[in-house]
Design a protein around this motif. Structure first.
Motif, PDB file in Angstrom:
ATOM      1  N   PRO A  74       0.796  -1.218   0.000  1.00 14.05           N
ATOM      2  CA  PRO A  74       0.000   0.000   0.000  1.00 14.05           C
ATOM      3  C   PRO A  74       0.837   1.281   0.000  1.00 14.05           C
ATOM      4  N   ALA A  75       2.150   1.132   0.146  1.00 14.66           N
ATOM      5  CA  ALA A  75       3.054   2.282   0.149  1.00 14.66           C
ATOM      6  C   ALA A  75       2.563   3.321   1.169  1.00 14.66           C
ATOM      7  N   ALA A  76       2.502   4.569   0.794  1.00 11.65           N
ATOM      8  CA  ALA A  76       2.135   5.636   1.733  1.00 11.65           C
ATOM      9  C   ALA A  76       0.728   5.479   2.304  1.00 11.65           C
ATOM     10  N   TRP A  77      -0.157   4.782   1.584  1.00  8.74           N
ATOM     11  CA  TRP A  77      -1.513   4.571   2.106  1.00  8.74           C
ATOM     12  C   TRP A  77      -1.510   3.712   3.364  1.00  8.74           C
ATOM     13  N   SER A  78      -0.440   2.964   3.582  1.00 12.96           N
ATOM     14  CA  SER A  78      -0.337   2.144   4.801  1.00 12.96           C
ATOM     15  C   SER A  78      -0.626   2.969   6.034  1.00 12.96           C
ATOM     16  N   HIS A  79      -0.105   4.170   6.043  1.00 14.27           N
ATOM     17  CA  HIS A  79      -0.078   5.019   7.231  1.00 14.27           C
ATOM     18  C   HIS A  79      -1.245   5.993   7.311  1.00 14.27           C
ATOM     19  N   THR A  80      -2.066   6.008   6.249  1.00 11.86           N
ATOM     20  CA  THR A  80      -3.088   7.048   6.191  1.00 11.86           C
ATOM     21  C   THR A  80      -4.501   6.566   5.885  1.00 11.86           C
ATOM     22  N   SER A  81      -4.651   5.375   5.315  1.00  9.84           N
ATOM     23  CA  SER A  81      -5.934   5.052   4.699  1.00  9.84           C
ATOM     24  C   SER A  81      -6.785   4.062   5.481  1.00  9.84           C
ATOM     25  N   VAL A  82      -7.725   4.601   6.220  1.00 10.88           N
ATOM     26  CA  VAL A  82      -8.749   3.770   6.849  1.00 10.88           C
ATOM     27  C   VAL A  82      -9.674   3.216   5.760  1.00 10.88           C
ATOM     28  N   VAL A 103      10.198  -0.605   7.199  1.00 10.10           N
ATOM     29  CA  VAL A 103       9.516   0.620   7.618  1.00 10.10           C
ATOM     30  C   VAL A 103       9.791   0.948   9.086  1.00 10.10           C
ATOM     31  N   HIS A 104      10.166  -0.043   9.883  1.00 12.67           N
ATOM     32  CA  HIS A 104      10.410   0.179  11.311  1.00 12.67           C
ATOM     33  C   HIS A 104      11.769   0.805  11.588  1.00 12.67           C
ATOM     34  N   LYS A 105      12.614   0.875  10.573  1.00 14.95           N
ATOM     35  CA  LYS A 105      13.905   1.551  10.703  1.00 14.95           C
ATOM     36  C   LYS A 105      13.860   2.965  10.120  1.00 14.95           C
ATOM     37  N   ARG A 106      12.694   3.359   9.659  1.00 12.17           N
ATOM     38  CA  ARG A 106      12.550   4.649   8.992  1.00 12.17           C
ATOM     39  C   ARG A 106      11.832   5.642   9.903  1.00 12.17           C
ATOM     40  N   GLU A 107      11.281   6.690   9.333  1.00 15.89           N
ATOM     41  CA  GLU A 107      10.613   7.734  10.102  1.00 15.89           C
ATOM     42  C   GLU A 107       9.488   7.137  10.948  1.00 15.89           C
ATOM     43  N   ALA A 108       9.253   7.745  12.084  1.00 14.60           N
ATOM     44  CA  ALA A 108       8.271   7.215  13.043  1.00 14.60           C
ATOM     45  C   ALA A 108       6.876   7.073  12.433  1.00 14.60           C
ATOM     46  N   ARG A 110       6.033   6.045   9.684  1.00 13.02           N
ATOM     47  CA  ARG A 110       5.946   4.821   8.873  1.00 13.02           C
ATOM     48  C   ARG A 110       5.803   3.559   9.725  1.00 13.02           C
ATOM     49  N   HIS A 111       5.914   3.678  11.027  1.00 14.25           N
ATOM     50  CA  HIS A 111       5.861   2.504  11.907  1.00 14.25           C
ATOM     51  C   HIS A 111       4.445   1.957  12.073  1.00 14.25           C
ATOM     52  N   HIS A 112       3.447   2.730  11.740  1.00 20.10           N
ATOM     53  CA  HIS A 112       2.056   2.288  11.876  1.00 20.10           C
ATOM     54  C   HIS A 112       1.455   2.030  10.496  1.00 20.10           C
ATOM     55  N   SER A 113       0.778   0.904  10.359  1.00 18.92           N
ATOM     56  CA  SER A 113       0.073   0.585   9.120  1.00 18.92           C
ATOM     57  C   SER A 113      -1.355   0.175   9.441  1.00 18.92           C
ATOM     58  N   TYR A 114      -2.303   0.883   8.867  1.00 21.03           N
ATOM     59  CA  TYR A 114      -3.703   0.482   8.995  1.00 21.03           C
ATOM     60  C   TYR A 114      -3.930  -0.873   8.338  1.00 21.03           C
ATOM     61  N   VAL A 115      -3.271  -1.103   7.217  1.00 23.57           N
ATOM     62  CA  VAL A 115      -3.446  -2.344   6.465  1.00 23.57           C
ATOM     63  C   VAL A 115      -3.037  -3.557   7.290  1.00 23.57           C
ATOM     64  N   SER A 116      -2.049  -3.400   8.153  1.00 23.69           N
ATOM     65  CA  SER A 116      -1.573  -4.522   8.969  1.00 23.69           C
ATOM     66  C   SER A 116      -2.653  -5.086   9.874  1.00 23.69           C
TER      67      SER A 116
END
Length: 143
Positions: A74-82, A103-108, A110-116
């Motif tokens: 989902p790329a950037a949508w991981s962190h934004t898309s309900v 993603v867990h080694k990158r900016e904070a 990016r650590h959360h994914s709605y898709v997960s």
């Protein structure tokens, strides 16, 4: 087995965009490999990359009843898309979430994914190999 390979925004630029993070493999390379690997097992992979969230959601809706599993980056949508999460929650098959970078080694953010929350498995940080690992898991799970 029918699998939808769904890639989100900016992944059309793989191989060119920030190769130090995302690698040199192109999306076309990944799609060719997964399509061939699936065919060897009698499975089918349909590929879609879109930079438009509504198109991704429409394709997930269309997958209901016709696709057994979705591999999604989902790329950037991981962190934004309900909305993407809600569409995936309406899909009955398996869902594998793939990220090229860890993603867990990158900016904070990016650590959360709605898709997960919906994914049956999450693969991050293995580069293009992560897609193959996701497909192999799905093929093994299908028996």
């Amino acid at each position: 087995m029918n699998v939808l390979l769904l890639n989100g925004p900016n992944l059309n630029l793989l191989g060119d965009r920030e190769p130090e993070i995302y690698g040199a493999t192109t999306l076309a390379d990944i799609e060719r490999e997964l399509t061939a690997r699936a065919a060897e097992s009698g499975a089918r992979v349909e590929c879609l990359q879109t930079n438009h969230e509504g198109e991704a959601i429409d394709r997930i809706h269309a997958a209901r009843g016709s696709v057994d599993a979705i591999i999604i980056n989902p790329a950037a949508w991981s962190h934004t898309s309900v909305a993407l999460l809600d569409a995936l929650n309406a899909f009955e098959g398996r869902v594998m979430e793939v990220h090229l970078s860890n993603v867990h080694k990158r900016e904070a953010f990016r650590h959360h994914s709605y898709v997960s929350r919906r994914a049956d498995g999450v693969i991050a940080g293995l580069g293009a190999f992560g897609y193959r690992a996701a497909l192999d898991y799905l093929l093994d799970a299908a028996g």
